[in-house]
Design an enzyme around this catalytic site. Structure first.
Site, PDB file in Angstrom:
ATOM      1  N   TYR A  48     -12.718  -6.660   6.419  1.00  0.00           N
ATOM      2  CA  TYR A  48     -11.513  -6.802   5.594  1.00  0.00           C
ATOM      3  C   TYR A  48     -11.132  -8.274   5.562  1.00  0.00           C
ATOM      4  O   TYR A  48     -11.076  -8.926   6.607  1.00  0.00           O
ATOM      5  CB  TYR A  48     -10.342  -5.973   6.150  1.00  0.00           C
ATOM      6  CG  TYR A  48      -9.091  -6.198   5.337  1.00  0.00           C
ATOM      7  CD1 TYR A  48      -8.887  -5.536   4.138  1.00  0.00           C
ATOM      8  CD2 TYR A  48      -8.135  -7.126   5.742  1.00  0.00           C
ATOM      9  CE1 TYR A  48      -7.765  -5.783   3.354  1.00  0.00           C
ATOM     10  CE2 TYR A  48      -7.006  -7.383   4.970  1.00  0.00           C
ATOM     11  CZ  TYR A  48      -6.829  -6.705   3.777  1.00  0.00           C
ATOM     12  OH  TYR A  48      -5.729  -6.965   3.006  1.00  0.00           O
ATOM     13  N   TYR A  53       0.822  -1.216   0.000  1.00  0.00           N
ATOM     14  CA  TYR A  53       0.000   0.000   0.000  1.00  0.00           C
ATOM     15  C   TYR A  53       0.848   1.255   0.000  1.00  0.00           C
ATOM     16  O   TYR A  53       0.679   2.132   0.836  1.00  0.00           O
ATOM     17  CB  TYR A  53      -0.953  -0.009   1.206  1.00  0.00           C
ATOM     18  CG  TYR A  53      -2.008  -1.063   1.082  1.00  0.00           C
ATOM     19  CD1 TYR A  53      -3.104  -0.854   0.263  1.00  0.00           C
ATOM     20  CD2 TYR A  53      -1.891  -2.275   1.753  1.00  0.00           C
ATOM     21  CE1 TYR A  53      -4.071  -1.829   0.106  1.00  0.00           C
ATOM     22  CE2 TYR A  53      -2.852  -3.261   1.607  1.00  0.00           C
ATOM     23  CZ  TYR A  53      -3.945  -3.027   0.778  1.00  0.00           C
ATOM     24  OH  TYR A  53      -4.897  -3.997   0.623  1.00  0.00           O
TER      25      TYR A  53
HETATM   26  N1  PMP Z   1      -8.416 -11.450   6.848  1.00  0.00           N
HETATM   27  C1  PMP Z   1      -8.171 -10.610   7.862  1.00  0.00           C
HETATM   28  C2  PMP Z   1      -9.217 -10.432   8.941  1.00  0.00           C
HETATM   29  C3  PMP Z   1      -6.965  -9.917   7.934  1.00  0.00           C
HETATM   30  O1  PMP Z   1      -6.743  -9.052   8.934  1.00  0.00           O
HETATM   31  C4  PMP Z   1      -5.994 -10.134   6.916  1.00  0.00           C
HETATM   32  C5  PMP Z   1      -4.660  -9.407   6.920  1.00  0.00           C
HETATM   33  N2  PMP Z   1      -4.603  -8.194   7.536  1.00  0.00           N
HETATM   34  C6  PMP Z   1      -6.288 -11.015   5.885  1.00  0.00           C
HETATM   35  C7  PMP Z   1      -7.502 -11.667   5.882  1.00  0.00           C
HETATM   36  C8  PMP Z   1      -5.303 -11.283   4.771  1.00  0.00           C
HETATM   37  O2  PMP Z   1      -4.217 -12.005   5.228  1.00  0.00           O
HETATM   38  P1  PMP Z   1      -2.825 -11.978   4.416  1.00  0.00           P
HETATM   39  O3  PMP Z   1      -2.310 -10.587   4.493  1.00  0.00           O
HETATM   40  O4  PMP Z   1      -1.976 -12.981   5.132  1.00  0.00           O
HETATM   41  O5  PMP Z   1      -3.134 -12.412   3.025  1.00  0.00           O
END
Ligand code: PMP
Length: 432
Positions: free
Chosen positions: A148, A20
Site C-alpha cells: 500500500y 473510505y
Molecule cells: N505509504 C504507506 C506505507 C502508508 O501506510 C500510507 C498511509 N497509510 C501512505 C503511503 C499514504 O500516506 P498519506 O495517507 O499521508 O497520503
C-alpha cells in the site's frame, strides 16, 4: 431543514466525507472535543485511548508540549512562505536532523505535504533519473503484492491489485509489474533458495521488463495496510543487488514504518543495504500537522540535475511549510533524546505476552508483534463499525481493517493503558 438546525453530528453526516466511508451510510462517528496524551475526549465527556495513534502518526501522544510550543513560536514568526527562491531555518535545521538519523547515502531532501505525495515525488524522481541516464522507456514500476502506498494515482497504481482499488479504476491506472509478496516471514529462518525465498520470481519479473522499469518500490519489512505482514529483511538485501545489476532504482516506502515504530529508527535498519529513494511521512511531525518528505542519494539527485531539463518537476505550494518543519524537528529531537528503543521494546514485550492468549480463540489465524505494532489476525473480516460501537464501553478506540484487529499505540502509553488496549483487542477478537 436548514443546515443551521442540524446538530454537529447531523451536519457532519449530511455534508462531510470521511475516509473510505459510504456517504449515505457513514457508520458510527464520534465528535472529538479535545485530545491530550493518549486520550481523546468525546463530546459527552467520555475519554477513550487512541490505540491507533491517529492512523499511526501520533507517537509522542496528542498535543505533546514540546511540539506544540515549537509550533506556537513559529506561528508568531513565520507560519508560511513559498519555498521557490526562499529558504528558512526550520527547513534547514530539520534537514540537518534528518541527515543525522536516516541512512547515510540519503543526502537530498524533498519536503512535501503528505505520504501519498511523497510517493508520487519518489516515482517521478525515478522516472526523471532514468530519462536523464538516457533510458526514456523506463517509466513503469515493479512492486510486491499486498503493498500500500497511498491514494493518489501513481501511488494507487502500485497498491495491491486485489485489495487495492485496481478493479474500480481499471483502465485509468498506470500498468505496473507485480510479484508475490516476500514469502519468508521476519521470524522465520532465511532460505537461500530463489525458488522459495521469492527472489527467483522477482528476478524473472525484472529481467523480463528491464527496459520498461524505472524503480522497484515496496514497504521495507512491514506491509501495513496490505495486511500487517512482517517479512525477512534478507529479501531486501538481495533485491538491492538485483536492482543494481539491472539498473533499477530501489525505493523504500517508510511512511508507516519510520521513526521508531518497528523498534528501530527505520525498517531499513533491519537491512544491510540502503535504498536509492526513501519516503517518510506520518510520524514525521508526530501527528501534529500534515507533512512528508522524499529523500534520495547523490547519484539520483545529480543524475536528474545533469539531465534535460535538469530541474526536478515538482513544487507544492506548501513545500517545507515552517510550522511543519519545526513540529518535525521537535518530534525528532524528542525521539533521539529519549530512550525510544527501550520504550518500544517494553511495549512490544507487554503486547507479546498479553495478546498471546488470543491465539487460542476459535477465529484467530495469527498473533504477531513487532516493535509498537500489535496484531491479532482473524480468519474473517472484522467490522470497524462494530469496533467503534464498543469503544466507549472499552475506553479504547480501535479501528480494525481487513482481517486484522491491531494497535499502534503512542510510545507514551503506560503499562496500565496498554493493558486496557490489549484487553479491548481480545474482546474484539472474541466478539466480532
Ligand atoms: N505509504 C504507506 C506505507 C502508508 O501506510 C500510507 C498511509 N497509510 C501512505 C503511503 C499514504 O500516506 P498519506 O495517507 O499521508 O497520503
Amino acid at each position: 431543514m436548514s443546515a443551521d438546525d442540524l446538530t454537529q453530528l447531523e451536519f457532519d453526516q449530511q455534508h462531510l466525507w470521511h475516509p473510505y466511508t459510504n456517504v449515505t451510510q457513514p457508520g458510527p462517528t464520534f465528535v472529538v472535543k479535545e485530545s491530550q496524551g493518549v486520550h481523546l475526549t468525546l463530546d459527552d465527556g467520555c475519554q477513550v485511548i487512541d490505540a491507533m495513534s491517529s492512523w499511526w502518526c501520533m507517537m509522542h501522544g496528542h498535543r505533546n508540549p514540546r511540539v506544540t510550543q515549537a509550533m506556537h513560536d513559529q506561528l508568531d514568526r513565520l507560519p508560511h512562505v513559498m519555498f521557490g527562491g526562499l529558504t528558512h531555518d526550520p527547513a534547514i535545521n530539520l534537514g540537518r536532523k534528518l541527515l543525522e538519523i536516516t541512512p547515510d547515502s540519503l543526502t537530498r531532501i524533498f519536503y512535501c505535504d503528505s505520504g501519498s505525495v511523497s510517493v508520487e515525488v519518489a516515482m517521478k524522481m525515478a522516472v526523471q533519473y532514468q530519462h536523464a541516464m538516457g533510458f526514456e522507456g523506463r517509466s513503469q514500476f515493479a512492486t510486491v503484492r499486498s503493498g500500500y502506498h497511498g491514494d493518489t494515482w501513481k501511488a494507487m497504481s502500485v497498491c495491491d491489485p486485489d485489495t487495492g482499488m485496481h478493479h474500480l479504476f481499471q483502465g485509468a491506472l498506470s500498468v505496473q509489474h507485480f510479484v508475490s509478496r516476500p514469502p519468508i516471514r521476519l521470524t522465520e529462518e532465511w532460505i537461500d533458495d530463489p525458488a522459495r525465498n521469492g527472489l527467483g520470481d522477482l528476478r524473472a519479473l525484472l529481467e523480463a521488463n528491464t527496459e520498461q522499469i524505472a524503480g522497484f518500490i515496496l514497504e521495507p519489512v512491514v506491509q501495513g495496510t496490505g495486511g500487517m505482514y512482517f517479512y525477512h529483511p534478507e529479501y531486501l538485501n538481495q533485491a538491492r543487488a538485483l536492482c543494481d545489476e539491472l539498473g533499477i532504482l530501489l525505493i523504500f516506502d517508510e511512511i508507516a514504518t519510520g521513526f521508531g515504530r518497528t523498534g528501530k529508527m527505520f525498517a531499513t535498519d533491519f537491512c544491510s543495504v540502503e535504498p536509492d529513494i526513501i519516503c517518510l511521512g506520518k510520524g514525521l511531525t508526530a501527528g501534529h500537522i500534515s507533512f512528508a518528505c522524499t529523500m534520495t542519494n547523490d547519484r539520483v539527485a545529480t543524475g536528474i540535475g545533469g539531465g534535460n531539463p535538469g530541474i526536478f518537476m515538482h513544487g507544492p505550494t506548501y513545500m517545507a511549510n515552517p510550522l511543519a518543519c519545526v513540529a518535525a524537528l521537535a518530534s525528532l529531537e524528542l525521539l533521539t533524546e529519549q530512550d525510544t528503543y527501550a520504550t518500544v521494546a517494553a511495549i512490544a514485550a507487554q503486547m507479546r505476552s498479553q495478546l498471546e492468549p488470543a491465539r487460542a480463540l476459535p477465529n484467530v489465524a495469527d498473533v504477531r508483534v513487532l516493535g509498537a505494532i500489535g496484531v491479532i489476525e482473524m480468519t474473517h473480516r472484522v467490522s470497524a463499525d462494530q469496533a467503534h460501537g464498543l469503544a466507549r464501553e472499552m475506553g479504547v478506540f480501535l479501528r480494525p481493517f481487513g482481517n486484522n484487529v491491531y494497535t499502534m499505540p503512542p510510545f507514551i502509553t503506560t503499562p496500565d493503558q496498554l493493558t486496557q488496549i490489549t484487553d479491548g483487542m481480545l474482546r474484539l477478537a472474541r466478539e466480532l
